[in-house]
Design a protein around this motif. Structure first.
Motif, mmCIF file in Angstrom:
data_model
loop_
_atom_site.group_PDB
_atom_site.id
_atom_site.type_symbol
_atom_site.label_atom_id
_atom_site.label_comp_id
_atom_site.label_asym_id
_atom_site.label_seq_id
_atom_site.Cartn_x
_atom_site.Cartn_y
_atom_site.Cartn_z
ATOM 1 N N GLY A 246 46.088 -13.000 -66.181
ATOM 2 C CA GLY A 246 46.394 -11.795 -67.153
ATOM 3 C C GLY A 246 45.537 -12.045 -68.599
ATOM 4 O O GLY A 246 44.598 -12.658 -68.468
ATOM 5 N N ILE A 247 45.692 -11.280 -69.332
ATOM 6 C CA ILE A 247 44.993 -11.009 -70.339
ATOM 7 C C ILE A 247 45.872 -10.868 -71.704
ATOM 8 O O ILE A 247 47.009 -10.317 -71.675
ATOM 9 N N GLU A 248 45.616 -11.495 -72.710
ATOM 10 C CA GLU A 248 46.395 -11.383 -74.205
ATOM 11 C C GLU A 248 45.625 -11.423 -75.177
ATOM 12 O O GLU A 248 44.778 -11.998 -75.179
ATOM 13 N N LEU A 249 46.243 -10.491 -76.070
ATOM 14 C CA LEU A 249 45.378 -10.416 -77.212
ATOM 15 C C LEU A 249 46.338 -10.890 -78.406
ATOM 16 O O LEU A 249 47.446 -10.600 -78.468
ATOM 17 N N THR A 250 45.879 -12.139 -79.082
ATOM 18 C CA THR A 250 46.737 -12.617 -80.046
ATOM 19 C C THR A 250 46.054 -12.720 -81.488
ATOM 20 O O THR A 250 45.094 -12.917 -81.661
ATOM 21 N N THR A 251 47.124 -12.444 -82.273
ATOM 22 C CA THR A 251 46.529 -12.678 -83.855
ATOM 23 C C THR A 251 47.813 -13.306 -84.489
ATOM 24 O O THR A 251 48.507 -13.884 -84.060
ATOM 25 N N ASP A 252 47.683 -13.500 -86.017
ATOM 26 C CA ASP A 252 48.740 -14.192 -86.503
ATOM 27 C C ASP A 252 50.117 -13.576 -86.486
ATOM 28 O O ASP A 252 50.609 -12.797 -86.895
ATOM 29 N N GLY A 253 50.728 -13.970 -85.201
ATOM 30 C CA GLY A 253 52.249 -13.831 -85.182
ATOM 31 C C GLY A 253 52.319 -12.673 -84.184
ATOM 32 O O GLY A 253 53.533 -12.118 -84.114
ATOM 33 N N HIS A 254 51.260 -12.039 -83.619
ATOM 34 C CA HIS A 254 51.460 -10.795 -82.867
ATOM 35 C C HIS A 254 50.753 -10.930 -81.675
ATOM 36 O O HIS A 254 49.659 -11.756 -81.690
ATOM 37 N N LYS A 255 51.090 -10.421 -80.662
ATOM 38 C CA LYS A 255 50.697 -10.597 -79.324
ATOM 39 C C LYS A 255 50.842 -9.253 -78.478
ATOM 40 O O LYS A 255 51.956 -8.735 -78.634
ATOM 41 N N VAL A 256 49.771 -8.698 -77.637
ATOM 42 C CA VAL A 256 49.746 -7.953 -76.954
ATOM 43 C C VAL A 256 49.114 -8.525 -75.566
ATOM 44 O O VAL A 256 48.075 -9.089 -75.589
ATOM 45 N N ALA A 257 49.910 -8.264 -74.304
ATOM 46 C CA ALA A 257 49.445 -9.114 -73.259
ATOM 47 C C ALA A 257 49.893 -8.246 -72.090
ATOM 48 O O ALA A 257 50.964 -7.543 -72.100
ATOM 49 N N TRP A 258 49.000 -8.618 -71.040
ATOM 50 C CA TRP A 258 49.578 -8.188 -69.643
ATOM 51 C C TRP A 258 49.307 -9.311 -68.978
ATOM 52 O O TRP A 258 48.338 -10.010 -68.730
ATOM 53 N N SER A 259 50.472 -9.708 -68.031
ATOM 54 C CA SER A 259 50.147 -10.883 -67.217
ATOM 55 C C SER A 259 51.053 -10.886 -65.908
ATOM 56 O O SER A 259 51.949 -10.288 -66.166
ATOM 57 N N ILE A 260 50.744 -11.483 -64.848
ATOM 58 C CA ILE A 260 51.407 -11.482 -63.751
ATOM 59 C C ILE A 260 52.601 -12.242 -63.817
ATOM 60 O O ILE A 260 53.285 -12.134 -62.913
ATOM 61 N N GLU A 261 52.765 -12.953 -64.921
ATOM 62 C CA GLU A 261 54.033 -13.918 -65.135
ATOM 63 C C GLU A 261 55.151 -12.907 -65.143
ATOM 64 O O GLU A 261 55.993 -13.641 -64.787
ATOM 65 N N GLU A 262 54.901 -11.915 -65.682
ATOM 66 C CA GLU A 262 56.005 -11.171 -65.864
ATOM 67 C C GLU A 262 56.947 -10.958 -64.460
ATOM 68 O O GLU A 262 57.909 -10.922 -64.560
ATOM 69 N N TYR A 263 56.094 -10.472 -63.473
ATOM 70 C CA TYR A 263 56.453 -10.050 -62.205
ATOM 71 C C TYR A 263 56.852 -11.526 -61.645
ATOM 72 O O TYR A 263 58.046 -11.644 -60.978
ATOM 73 N N LEU A 264 56.490 -12.468 -61.964
ATOM 74 C CA LEU A 264 56.775 -14.052 -61.435
ATOM 75 C C LEU A 264 58.117 -14.036 -61.802
ATOM 76 O O LEU A 264 59.174 -14.693 -61.055
#
Lengths: 274, 231
Positions: A220-238
């Motif tokens: 997956g990929i995630e974009l994090t900054t101070d307290g915010h995150k935008v992500a896509w990961s296979i974790e969600e399906y799992l």
């Protein structure tokens, strides 16, 4: 003359002699023998009576002793029974406590084993799903997983609501630090550039990005900054898969139910095989 | 035919003679004494005993019990006299089955001798048991008038004893002898058997009567009992 007086006298004499002879040889010996026998029989009867009375006394004494012995035996038996019952109760209590303790330990062990197994299954499932997805994408769409991952991530960025975008932008500005983009594997330069372009379009031309590799993301990929995150990961399906499989494997067990031994063994074997 | 065996004389020396009565009496004495001695020389005092001893014990105890039943308080005291009377008369009758034997009791001399013995023995036992005065008082009871009758009674019963035994024994022998001349077969055997029975009955009667007389004589201090009827 019918009476011959000489013969009369001779017969008187003969009779007296015969009487003496019979007394000497018949009456006295026979009567003595009879008396001796009667005396002996009487003595034997007296002996028998004496022995009988002795036997009666001995029998009475024996019966008394026997009764006393029976009583003593019954008392001892009662005492021993009571002691045995108390000891049995004590042992049962001890055994019950030990069984409860063992059961609790076993429960704990099973729970920890189940947790470990669960973690292992999750890890392997993630890996397998990741591998299957990568292979399926390559076979069906001629694309790599990372490419499709980046596309999905960019799609998610674009799909952010205006409110979310605003929050993200303000967070980036107050932080003053570069935005960190974390991915499972090192992203190719073209995709890094695509992500960078998309983010600058979205948040502003001055935005700087920093790319990091994080194996714990699985895929997956995630974009994090101070307290915010935008992500896509296979974790969600799992997570969803885990929820579904969990419902299948644990159908409404009571909270304190001890798992059967066979089942635990099967679980253990499955874990070992996997 | 001899009416009495006294007439058969085997040996005589003056007034001393040995006739068939005396000779057969000696024979009987020998048989009785020797037989008794042979049986009683090895007497068993235990529970096991020989058949002959058993037989003699039965005979002796039977005689003792019969004497006791007559009413004599101490039967063994009279066993020597009364038992010998019975055994002698009975054996004399029993030997009639031996051919050529003449019972000594078929002689009036023998029966007289036995009766005389009884006649003497009764007062002797009576005096020995009760004392002379007590015994003589019996003759004047219930009154002195009875004295001659009692004396006659003593004499007559002695005579009756002698005559009864003699008559029975002599008649048996005589009838047998006469029958042998008339019908030599079968009948003499039946008569001989009858004679044996008669002889044993007579031996019983003679000794029992003697016992009754002695009992009557020795019972003067005791309550009187009915004497047995004479046969």
């Amino acid at each position: 003359m019918l009476i011959d007086w000489f013969t009369v006298g001779a017969q008187v004499l003969n009779f007296l002699i015969l009487a003496w002879l019979l007394k000497r040889f018949l009456y006295h010996p026979i009567l003595d023998a009879i008396d001796a026998r009667e005396q002996r029989i009487a003595q034997e009867l007296a002996d028998a009576d004496r022995k009988k009375s002795e036997a009666d006394l001995a029998r009475e004494a024996f019966q008394r002793k026997s009764a006393a012995f029976d009583q003593e035996r019954a008392a001892l038996l009662n005492t021993a029974t009571a002691a045995a019952n108390a000891e049995r109760q004590r042992l049962l209590d001890v055994a019950r406590e030990e069984a409860l303790s063992l059961s609790a330990k076993r429960q704990e062990s099973l729970q920890s084993e189940a947790q470990a197994l669960h973690l292992e299954i999750s890890r392997r499932t993630r890996r397998e799903v990741f591998a299957i997805a990568r292979k399926a994408l390559a076979d069906l769409a001629g694309a790599t997983l990372e490419e499709r991952m980046v596309v999905a991530f960019l799609g998610r960025l674009q799909a952010l609501s205006a409110d979310d975008k605003e929050k993200l932008t303000s967070a980036l500005q107050t932080a003053g630090k570069p935005i960190v983009v974390r991915s499972t594997v090192d992203l190719p330069t073209a995709q890094q550039a695509a992500i960078e372009g998309q983010v600058r379009d979205l948040l502003g031309a001055t935005t700087t990005l920093s790319f990091e590799t994080a194996p714990e993301l699985v895929s997956g990929i995630e974009l994090t900054t101070d307290g915010h995150k935008v992500a896509w990961s296979i974790e969600e399906y799992l997570v969803e898969l885990e929820s579904t499989v969990g419902d299948l494997l644990n159908p409404k067990l009571p909270p304190n139910a001890v798992p059967e031994k066979g089942k635990a063994d099967v679980d253990r074997t499955a874990a070992r095989d996997s | 035919m001899h009416l009495s065996p006294d007439d058969i004389i085997f040996w005589q020396l003056g007034g001393f003679k040995v006739n068939a009565t005396i000779a057969y009496t000696w024979g009987l004495m020998l048989v009785l004494a020797l037989g008794s001695h042979l049986v009683t020389r090895r007497l068993s005092k235990g529970l096991e005993r020989s058949r002959w001893q058993n037989l003699l014990e039965i005979v002796v105890t039977g005689i003792v019990s019969q004497i006791g039943e007559v009413g004599l308080a101490k039967p063994r005291q009279y066993l020597g006299f009364l038992g010998t009377l019975f055994l002698f008369v009975g054996t004399a009758s029993l030997f009639t089955i031996v051919p050529g034997y003449e019972p000594p009791t078929g002689s009036l001399s023998t029966t007289t001798a036995l009766a005389i013995c009884v006649f003497i023995a009764v007062p002797m036992f009576g005096i020995g048991e009760c004392g002379l005065g007590e015994y003589l008082k019996e003759y004047v009871k219930p009154t002195a008038i009875m004295l001659p009758f009692n004396i006659v009674s003593e004499l007559s019963r002695t005579l009756a004893l002698a005559a009864r035994l003699f008559g029975n024994m002599m008649s048996g022998t005589m009838i047998l002898a006469i029958l042998l001349t008339i019908t030599p077969f079968i009948f003499p055997i039946a008569l001989s058997a009858l004679g044996l029975l008669t002889g044993m009955v007579q031996a019983y009667i003679f000794s029992i009567l003697a016992a009754v007389y002695i009992a009557a004589a020795t019972r003067s201090r005791k309550p009187p009992r009915e004497p047995q009827a004479e046969t």
